[in-house]
Design an enzyme around this catalytic site. Structure first.
Site, PDB file in Angstrom:
ATOM      1  N   HIS A   1     -17.643   8.956 -60.480  1.00  0.00           N
ATOM      2  CA  HIS A   1     -18.868   9.527 -61.047  1.00  0.00           C
ATOM      3  C   HIS A   1     -19.380   8.692 -62.221  1.00  0.00           C
ATOM      4  O   HIS A   1     -19.266   7.472 -62.225  1.00  0.00           O
ATOM      5  CB  HIS A   1     -18.650  10.989 -61.434  1.00  0.00           C
TER       6      HIS A   1
ATOM      7  N   THR B   1     -11.240  11.255 -52.042  1.00  0.00           N
ATOM      8  CA  THR B   1     -11.332   9.946 -51.399  1.00  0.00           C
ATOM      9  C   THR B   1     -10.885   8.867 -52.368  1.00  0.00           C
ATOM     10  O   THR B   1     -10.314   7.844 -51.954  1.00  0.00           O
ATOM     11  CB  THR B   1     -12.771   9.688 -50.925  1.00  0.00           C
ATOM     12  N   ALA B   2     -11.102   9.062 -53.655  1.00  0.00           N
ATOM     13  CA  ALA B   2     -10.644   8.098 -54.661  1.00  0.00           C
ATOM     14  C   ALA B   2      -9.130   7.906 -54.571  1.00  0.00           C
ATOM     15  O   ALA B   2      -8.629   6.769 -54.621  1.00  0.00           O
ATOM     16  CB  ALA B   2     -11.046   8.565 -56.051  1.00  0.00           C
TER      17      ALA B   2
ATOM     18  N   LEU C   1     -17.386  18.152 -50.172  1.00  0.00           N
ATOM     19  CA  LEU C   1     -15.973  17.784 -50.110  1.00  0.00           C
ATOM     20  C   LEU C   1     -15.826  16.280 -50.171  1.00  0.00           C
ATOM     21  O   LEU C   1     -16.688  15.535 -49.695  1.00  0.00           O
ATOM     22  CB  LEU C   1     -15.338  18.267 -48.790  1.00  0.00           C
ATOM     23  N   SER C   2     -14.723  15.834 -50.742  1.00  0.00           N
ATOM     24  CA  SER C   2     -14.324  14.449 -50.545  1.00  0.00           C
ATOM     25  C   SER C   2     -14.096  14.244 -49.053  1.00  0.00           C
ATOM     26  O   SER C   2     -13.578  15.134 -48.371  1.00  0.00           O
ATOM     27  CB  SER C   2     -13.026  14.151 -51.302  1.00  0.00           C
TER      28      SER C   2
END
Length: 262
Positions: free
Chosen positions: A148, A109-110, A56-57
């Protein structure tokens, strides 16, 4: 005992889990039903409690703290590895608020880091992370938050960096960037959770022992097929924090929690 396990097809995750899910180690009586999905899909599934163990983020992990707990192994956390805001041409901070921004998922999160850096930017479009570069190139979005392996390809496509959101985080907090971690359902016994944690760590140690050789499993699932890009990806996102978050890693996650609007 069989457990469902979800992680992304990105090289950092397939590198970590290759030995665990492909019969290269003793799994101590545990079997894993594996699902490879984009991280935002995994984030959404976690809201439903769909998988036993899942990547998960960290932003999503905060939202499902009633269902899942964080394991110490398997995380993506470090320095110089944060998401980037990119565009076709240079933009001023004042312009960002009025533009359409492509993001790789509401619960990533980004997106949280972007929101902390640009709280007035509300015009966002959610896309699969691998589609964001092309969306910016085509004009479907004015700018995009990339994660990524796209960190290593955007310049080749004529795009420019507006903000390194990871550097922004590090300058603001002094902590490494907590991107994503491995979470396990809280209703799974503690002894099983500890066993899974140890197995993930051992799987990663096996991967490290064979590096820089890339397993076929990593190559088969990578979005970017250039092996050098795969290695850059692994070297950026897989590190000592991936073996064990430790005190520094847990502190960074706590600071993210304090700054998040959940």
């Amino acid at each position: 005992m069989q457990l469902s396990l979800g992680f992304s097809p990105c090289p950092n995750d397939t590198f970590i889990f290759d030995a665990l899910v492909n019969g290269k180690m003793d799994t101590e009586g545990l079997q894993f039903d594996t699902r490879l999905e984009d991280v935002e899909t995994l984030n959404q599934w976690a809201l439903q409690g769909k998988l036993d163990i899942t990547k998960l983020s960290f932003a999503a992990g905060l939202r499902v703290a009633d269902k899942y707990r964080l394991l110490n192994s398997g995380s993506a956390l470090g320095r110089g590895c944060g998401p980037l805001l990119i565009a076709r041409e240079p933009l001023s901070p004042e312009q960002i608020a009025s533009l359409k921004i492509a993001i790789p998922g509401e619960n990533t999160t980004a997106n949280l880091l972007f929101s902390i850096a640009y709280p007035d930017a509300k015009n966002k479009e959610i896309m699969v992370f691998s589609d964001i570069e092309q969306a910016v190139i085509s004009g479907r979005a004015d700018a995009g938050v990339i994660i990524h392996e796209n960190r290593f390809t955007y310049q080749q496509k004529g795009l420019v960096k507006i903000t390194d959101l990871g550097a922004f985080w590090e300058e603001k907090t002094g902590h490494p960037i907590p991107l994503g971690g491995i979470f396990i359902r809280k209703d799974i016994p503690e002894a099983t959770a500890r066993k899974v944690d140890g197995l993930i760590s051992r799987s990663l140690q096996i991967a490290f022992s064979n590096y820089p050789t890339l397993a076929p499993y990593v190559k088969a699932h990578a979005q970017e097929m250039d092996e050098q890009v795969m290695r850059q990806h692994i070297e950026l996102y897989v590190n000592d924090f991936s073996l064990d978050l430790g005190e520094d890693g847990h502190k960074a996650i706590e600071v993210l929690k304090q700054m998040a609007i959940v």
